[in-house]
Motif scaffolding. Structure first.
Motif, PDB file in Angstrom:
ATOM      1  N   GLY A 151       2.874  48.919  -9.204  1.00  0.00           N
ATOM      2  CA  GLY A 151       3.487  49.079  -7.885  1.00  0.00           C
ATOM      3  C   GLY A 151       4.391  50.297  -7.813  1.00  0.00           C
ATOM      4  N   MET A 152       5.163  50.540  -8.871  1.00  0.00           N
ATOM      5  CA  MET A 152       6.028  51.724  -8.901  1.00  0.00           C
ATOM      6  C   MET A 152       5.186  52.996  -8.831  1.00  0.00           C
ATOM      7  SD  MET A 152       9.344  50.888  -9.164  1.00  0.00           S
ATOM      8  CE  MET A 152      10.243  52.143 -10.050  1.00  0.00           C
ATOM      9  N   LEU A 153       4.087  53.025  -9.574  1.00  0.00           N
ATOM     10  CA  LEU A 153       3.237  54.216  -9.587  1.00  0.00           C
ATOM     11  C   LEU A 153       2.486  54.395  -8.267  1.00  0.00           C
ATOM     12  CD1 LEU A 153       1.974  53.999 -13.268  1.00  0.00           C
ATOM     13  CD2 LEU A 153       3.746  55.515 -12.323  1.00  0.00           C
ATOM     14  N   ILE A 154       2.084  53.292  -7.656  1.00  0.00           N
ATOM     15  CA  ILE A 154       1.461  53.382  -6.323  1.00  0.00           C
ATOM     16  C   ILE A 154       2.470  53.938  -5.328  1.00  0.00           C
ATOM     17  CG2 ILE A 154       0.621  51.999  -4.374  1.00  0.00           C
ATOM     18  CD1 ILE A 154      -0.779  50.195  -6.453  1.00  0.00           C
ATOM     19  N   GLY A 155       3.689  53.428  -5.384  1.00  0.00           N
ATOM     20  CA  GLY A 155       4.735  53.925  -4.502  1.00  0.00           C
ATOM     21  C   GLY A 155       5.006  55.397  -4.723  1.00  0.00           C
ATOM     22  N   LYS A 156       4.988  55.818  -5.982  1.00  0.00           N
ATOM     23  CA  LYS A 156       5.200  57.241  -6.296  1.00  0.00           C
ATOM     24  C   LYS A 156       4.100  58.088  -5.674  1.00  0.00           C
ATOM     25  CE  LYS A 156       5.299  60.537 -10.074  1.00  0.00           C
ATOM     26  NZ  LYS A 156       5.147  60.735 -11.499  1.00  0.00           N
ATOM     27  N   ALA A 157       2.852  57.595  -5.722  1.00  0.00           N
ATOM     28  CA  ALA A 157       1.722  58.347  -5.172  1.00  0.00           C
ATOM     29  C   ALA A 157       1.847  58.518  -3.662  1.00  0.00           C
ATOM     30  CB  ALA A 157       0.406  57.653  -5.528  1.00  0.00           C
ATOM     31  N   VAL A 158       2.497  57.552  -3.007  1.00  0.00           N
ATOM     32  CA  VAL A 158       2.701  57.646  -1.564  1.00  0.00           C
ATOM     33  C   VAL A 158       3.574  58.861  -1.256  1.00  0.00           C
ATOM     34  CG1 VAL A 158       3.752  56.511   0.416  1.00  0.00           C
ATOM     35  CG2 VAL A 158       2.361  55.192  -1.170  1.00  0.00           C
ATOM     36  N   GLY A 159       4.546  59.134  -2.126  1.00  0.00           N
ATOM     37  CA  GLY A 159       5.325  60.354  -2.008  1.00  0.00           C
ATOM     38  C   GLY A 159       6.600  60.221  -1.215  1.00  0.00           C
ATOM     39  N   VAL A 160       7.425  61.248  -1.313  1.00  0.00           N
ATOM     40  CA  VAL A 160       8.741  61.262  -0.695  1.00  0.00           C
ATOM     41  C   VAL A 160       8.642  61.257   0.824  1.00  0.00           C
ATOM     42  CG1 VAL A 160       9.878  63.473  -0.139  1.00  0.00           C
ATOM     43  CG2 VAL A 160      10.801  62.018  -1.866  1.00  0.00           C
TER      44      VAL A 160
END
Length: 194
Positions: A151-160
């Motif tokens: 989930g953290m990595l998926i969220g990171k992929a979504v981006g700032v």
């Protein structure tokens, strides 16, 4: 409990941690090591809470069932409100070019505890049926570790660009989870698992 029932229980106990992790990942843009650390924190706490509930179930069955929903609601509401506040704030200059440094270990632990209180209540029930708490807790902890890290990595992929929105939605989701736990335990709605 059968292995299939343990797997379903583990997934259901991990879904709120996964949702919170996606929001945190989008807002804080973690490196792999940070995502693994978050997964470890969530996994360990999620594994410990059913053991605590199971122990309390053996000692005083009614105690945790009477207060768990209020504890979960309060923790989730506070963390969720903070996430909403951050989601509504204007992006800082650091948000545009670097990962956020907000939301340190204390916020991570508070979120993990808030999303795992329901596992303590499950532990109380497991004490009544004589389930093997050690296998179940290990399964819940491992599943939570994997889902939170993912989930953290998926969220990171979504981006700032979507971080503020994700943080806002994550805060709303945490408050919603807290309200659902509270409503279920107060008898306002039927069981969420049914």
């Amino acid at each position: 409990m059968t292995p299939g029932a343990i797997a379903v229980l583990s997934l259901s106990m991990s879904t709120d941690a996964f949702a919170a992790a996606v929001g945190r990942g989008a807002a804080h843009r973690p490196a792999l090591g940070q995502a693994l650390r978050a997964g470890l924190v969530f996994g360990v706490i999620e594994a410990i809470t059913p053991i605590i509930g199971w122990s309390l179930g053996l000692i005083a069955a009614g105690l945790i069932q009477q207060i768990d929903h209020w504890i979960a609601f309060a923790l989730l509401a506070v963390v969720g409100a903070h996430m909403i506040k951050e989601g509504l704030s204007k992006p800082d200059a650091e948000d545009e070019g670097a990962p956020s440094r907000r939301g340190g270990l204390l916020a991570l632990v508070a979120t993990a505890v808030g999303t795992s209180i329901d596992a303590a209540a499950v532990g109380v029930g497991l004490a009544f049926i004589g389930a093997d708490i050690w296998i179940i807790a290990a399964s819940i902890g491992f599943t939570t570790f994997v889902l939170t890290t993912t989930g953290m990595l998926i969220g990171k992929a979504v981006g700032v660009r979507f971080g503020k929105t994700a943080e806002l939605l994550g805060g709303v989701a945490l408050i919603g989870i807290g309200l659902l736990i509270l409503a279920e335990h107060l008898g306002w709605i039927g069981g969420l698992a049914s």
